[in-house]
Scaffold this active site. Structure first.
Site, PDB file in Angstrom:
ATOM      1  N   MET A   1       0.845  -1.175   0.000  1.00  0.00           N
ATOM      2  CA  MET A   1       0.000   0.000   0.000  1.00  0.00           C
ATOM      3  C   MET A   1       0.890   1.238   0.000  1.00  0.00           C
ATOM      4  SD  MET A   1      -2.796   1.421   2.803  1.00  0.00           S
ATOM      5  CE  MET A   1      -1.986   0.678   4.172  1.00  0.00           C
ATOM      6  N   PRO A   2       1.003   1.940  -1.117  1.00  0.00           N
ATOM      7  CA  PRO A   2       1.783   3.181  -1.149  1.00  0.00           C
ATOM      8  C   PRO A   2       1.101   4.277  -0.328  1.00  0.00           C
ATOM      9  CG  PRO A   2       1.432   2.328  -3.367  1.00  0.00           C
ATOM     10  CD  PRO A   2       0.560   1.551  -2.442  1.00  0.00           C
ATOM     11  N   VAL A   3       1.906   4.997   0.434  1.00  0.00           N
ATOM     12  CA  VAL A   3       1.428   6.153   1.191  1.00  0.00           C
ATOM     13  C   VAL A   3       2.314   7.331   0.810  1.00  0.00           C
ATOM     14  CG1 VAL A   3       1.033   7.153   3.470  1.00  0.00           C
ATOM     15  CG2 VAL A   3       0.676   4.690   3.111  1.00  0.00           C
ATOM     16  N   ARG A  40      -2.734   5.672  -0.761  1.00  0.00           N
ATOM     17  CA  ARG A  40      -3.135   6.668   0.242  1.00  0.00           C
ATOM     18  C   ARG A  40      -2.323   7.938   0.008  1.00  0.00           C
ATOM     19  NH1 ARG A  40      -6.123   2.899   0.304  1.00  0.00           N
ATOM     20  NH2 ARG A  40      -6.670   1.624   2.100  1.00  0.00           N
TER      21      ARG A  40
END
Length: 65
Positions: A1-3, A40
């Site tokens: 999940m990239p943030v 995100r």
């Protein structure tokens, strides 16, 4: 999940920030093949007096942000 966290000097419209969210998410999706729903993005806004470049606060600068 990239943030991703993005810091901006305050003052941009909600519409501009919505475009930023969409374009950054799309760029991440294309670059690393992450599903859009997993990306995100956090936008933090700071007053110009709390941000400087070259020792000059952006609130005192005549340059565009």
């Amino acid at each position: 999940m990239p943030v991703v966290e993005i810091t901006l000097i305050e003052g941009r419209s909600d519409e501009a920030k919505e475009r930023l969210h969409a374009k950054v998410a799309q760029a991440i999706h294309e670059a690393v093949d992450a599903p859009l729903e997993s990306i995100r993005i956090i936008i933090r806004e700071v007053p110009g007096k709390h941000f400087s470049a070259g020792g000059v606060a952006k609130s005192k600068s005549t340059a565009k942000t």
